[in-house]
Design an enzyme around this catalytic site. Structure first.
Site, PDB file in Angstrom:
ATOM      1  CD  GLU A   1      -0.759   3.305  -9.080  1.00 56.21           C
ATOM      2  OE1 GLU A   1      -1.415   4.269  -8.612  1.00 56.21           O
ATOM      3  OE2 GLU A   1       0.020   2.611  -8.404  1.00 56.21           O
TER       4      GLU A   1
ATOM      5  CG  HIS B   1      -3.106   4.383  -5.752  1.00 58.09           C
ATOM      6  ND1 HIS B   1      -1.927   4.833  -6.300  1.00 58.09           N
ATOM      7  CD2 HIS B   1      -3.070   4.761  -4.458  1.00 58.09           C
ATOM      8  CE1 HIS B   1      -1.216   5.472  -5.388  1.00 58.09           C
ATOM      9  NE2 HIS B   1      -1.899   5.441  -4.247  1.00 58.09           N
TER      10      HIS B   1
ATOM     11  CB  VAL C   1      -0.966   0.025   1.204  1.00 58.25           C
ATOM     12  CG1 VAL C   1      -2.017  -1.057   1.070  1.00 58.25           C
ATOM     13  CG2 VAL C   1      -0.211  -0.108   2.527  1.00 58.25           C
ATOM     14  CB  ALA C   2       4.496   1.682  -0.046  1.00 56.03           C
ATOM     15  NE  ARG C   3       2.793   7.271  -3.905  1.00 58.05           N
ATOM     16  CZ  ARG C   3       1.849   7.421  -2.998  1.00 58.05           C
ATOM     17  NH1 ARG C   3       1.335   6.342  -2.420  1.00 58.05           N
ATOM     18  NH2 ARG C   3       1.422   8.630  -2.656  1.00 58.05           N
TER      19      ARG C   3
END
Length: 325
Positions: free
Chosen positions: A269, A288, A238-240
């Protein structure tokens, strides 16, 4: 600063919203917390350019270069995102503009998202869903979360929220942060480099990435990391996206180096339609979306309204969530 003196609002809200929620809700939330202040929403590009010229306190999701050039008197930009890497930070710092972020707004919702992802793999709900679609009544083996080891990379507001929600489940937790000597809400805390981090990976059942994207964290979870992890481990990001080497992740999944992955962020993304990650049944992909919460603007307004008052009382005062300068 009074609107009656300058015809400028105490707070200027820029027009871009987030998560599909009208930005009017954010402006209204600020007005409810600042009944004695003027809060103006610049709803069009022209209004933004005109009204930002004399505004001292501005809040919004982004601040484009053209808009920054027009902001002749800007002193505070309250970013409505937790991350600020998309902002012209060097220019803002050069101009002496204080920048704050929305750190803490996402804690509850992303904490719940991570817990849901972990439980999905623990109880193998994805297997049950697949069999339901096929109308097959067939027992399958599941796992228990109790007794597992969860490593949380990043112990900011989101990482702490994850640790808090794991507390009742009887798990061992390892936190990873830049300054491990600060400790944290986890049973152990290690740094990003050295044997401590490698040992944590080797002991991990669920690896949760909740860190910012920096030079240190870019590509942190690479081929070596996946080889080090136990084949029964699950990755939750859930970061990048770029915190994980995407090619190494695909190789790890194909080679059964890990049990599966839950990805709210990817690299690139959005994830292209022909990307192999779409094809794995043991990969959960969300767009996201972990940051979505109906409480987003309300929590953000709490932070920003407090800073509006601090700034009005003392323009040189430190602000909550200040990241620059």
């Amino acid at each position: 600063m009074s609107d009656s003196d300058t015809n400028q609002p105490d707070v200027l809200v820029l027009r871009k919203g987030t998560h599909g929620m009208p930005v009017e809700q954010y402006a209204d939330a600020l007005r409810g917390r600042l009944p004695d202040r003027t809060v103006e929403l610049a709803r069009t590009p022209t209004a933004e350019r005109d009204r930002i010229r004399d505004a001292r306190f501005v809040t919004g999701m982004t601040l484009e270069d053209e808009l920054l050039e027009a902001a002749e008197n800007l002193e505070v930009f309250a970013c409505a995102y937790a991350g600020t890497g998309h902002l012209p930070l060097e220019e803002l710092e050069a101009r002496g503009v204080a920048v704050t972020n929305a750190s803490g707004v996402h804690g509850p919702n992303i904490g719940e998202h991570v817990l849901g992802a972990i439980l999905r793999f623990t109880r193998r709900f994805h297997v049950g869903a697949r069999q339901q679609r096929r109308q097959k009544w067939r027992h399958y083996q599941a796992e228990e979360l109790q007794g597992s080891t969860v490593t949380i990379v990043g112990l900011g507001a989101i990482g702490e929220s994850v640790a808090d929600r794991l507390e009742p489940f009887g798990v061992e937790t390892i936190g990873v942060r830049y300054t491990p000597e600060k400790g944290g809400p986890t049973d152990e805390v290690v740094g990003f480099e050295g044997e401590g981090f490698e040992d944590a990976l080797a002991r991990t059942d669920y690896l949760v990435l909740a860190c910012p994207l920096t030079e240190t964290t870019r590509g942190l979870i690479d081929r070596e990391a996946f080889v080090t992890m136990d084949p029964g481990a699950v990755l939750v990001n859930v970061a990048r996206g770029p915190v994980v080497d995407a090619d190494a992740l695909v190789e790890a999944l194909r080679s059964s180096w890990i049990r599966g992955a839950s990805l709210d962020v990817t690299d690139p993304e959005p994830l292209p339609e022909d990307h192999p990650l779409w094809t794995f049944e043991n990969v959960q992909i969300t767009p996201h979306n972990a940051g979505h919460t109906p409480e987003y603007y309300e929590r953000l307004a709490d932070i920003v309204a407090g800073n509006v008052r601090r700034f009005a009382d003392d323009p040189d005062a430190a602000l909550e969530n200040q990241v620059r300068p």
